[in-house]
Design an enzyme around this catalytic site. Structure first.
Site, short mmCIF file in Angstrom:
data_model
loop_
_atom_site.label_atom_id
_atom_site.label_comp_id
_atom_site.label_asym_id
_atom_site.label_seq_id
_atom_site.Cartn_x
_atom_site.Cartn_y
_atom_site.Cartn_z
CD GLU A 69 0.36 6.23 -4.65
OE1 GLU A 69 1.31 7.00 -4.39
OE2 GLU A 69 -0.36 5.70 -3.79
CG ASP A 94 -3.86 -3.22 -7.39
OD1 ASP A 94 -3.83 -2.75 -6.24
OD2 ASP A 94 -4.89 -3.69 -7.90
N GLY A 95 -2.10 -0.55 -6.27
CA GLY A 95 -2.26 0.89 -6.12
C GLY A 95 -0.92 1.60 -6.10
N GLY A 151 4.38 -2.96 -2.33
CA GLY A 151 2.98 -2.79 -1.97
C GLY A 151 2.09 -3.54 -2.93
#
Length: 246
Positions: free
Chosen positions: A210, A205-206, A203
């Site tokens: 996480e 950087d978020g 995905g």
């Protein structure tokens, strides 16, 4: 205990019908083209390639059908047994090739042996060296953000990444996240992290954030450290983290 430069195997094999001296040590696979007499070809360059064993993805013995489909240009005369059958055997080494601008790509080289026993010896020896690498992951926990990469993250993993993990003999447990902070919450409470050698996020950087927050929190809880106390010394996490930008 073996010395780092100790040779395990040394044979004359063929690559695309050209003879090479192929050597295997604990840490390096090298193939160097055999040069004919300098009296006849004094200016022919000597081609040599080396691949660290740690960067080999897999090794496989080619079956007879795949070998028979290859084009034979006549530069390598077939060796036949008493029944007229082709005795040559070949094996393919898949590895990581370092390119320009810090890019890596997958590459393959196929070696041809004059007999099946020699081919099996090479395949077994390389397989044993791969199995002896303690840092090589065996099992990975994968988190995929389905909305990452313009909703292409799941497709990118399934088409480009999963086949490489399977080829390298790495088992995976894949979780496609359903909501924001799903990966973080799962790592905090439900993930059996002791069963894995690493955590991989697919995905942006978020998703990476996480993973970091979830692992930091979980590691402290497992080590008896209060993550909310500013005076506590945080314990390091032994799990490695992989990032696949989608």
């Amino acid at each position: 205990m073996d010395r780092p430069g100790r040779l395990l195997l040394l044979s004359e094999l063929c690559v695309r019908n050209v003879a090479y001296d192929v050597a295997l040590s604990r840490f390096l696979l090298t193939w160097k083209r055999r040069v004919s007499s300098p009296m006849y070809r004094p200016f022919r360059p000597s081609l040599s390639r080396s691949v660290p064993v740690s960067e080999i993805i897999s090794v496989r013995e080619e079956d007879e059908e795949s070998g028979s489909r290859r084009k034979d240009d006549g530069s390598w005369k077939k060796i036949k047994d008493g029944d007229g059958m082709d005795c040559r055997k070949s094996f393919t080494v898949s590895y990581v090739e370092r390119c320009r601008q810090h890019r890596w790509r997958c590459a393959e080289v196929t070696f041809t042996c004059t007999e099946g026993a020699l081919c099996q010896t090479w395949v077994s020896s390389i397989t044993e060296q791969l199995a002896s690498i303690s840092s090589r992951p065996r099992s990975l926990l994968i988190y995929i953000n389905p909305y990452g990469g313009k909703h292409q993250a799941k497709h990118i993993f399934e088409q480009k990444v999963a086949p490489l993990f399977a080829q390298a003999g790495i088992s995976t447990h894949v979780i496609v996240t359903d909501y924001a902070n799903h990966a973080r919450d799962h790592l905090r409470t439900d993930a059996e992290i002791n069963k894995f050698d690493g955590v991989v996020c697919v995905g942006g950087d978020g998703m990476f954030s996480e993973i970091i927050h979830g692992l930091v929190w979980r590691t402290q809880i497992d080590c008896g450290v209060d993550p909310n106390c500013p005076d506590e010394t945080l314990s390091p996490c032994s799990l490695r983290i992989g990032i696949i930008p989608a």
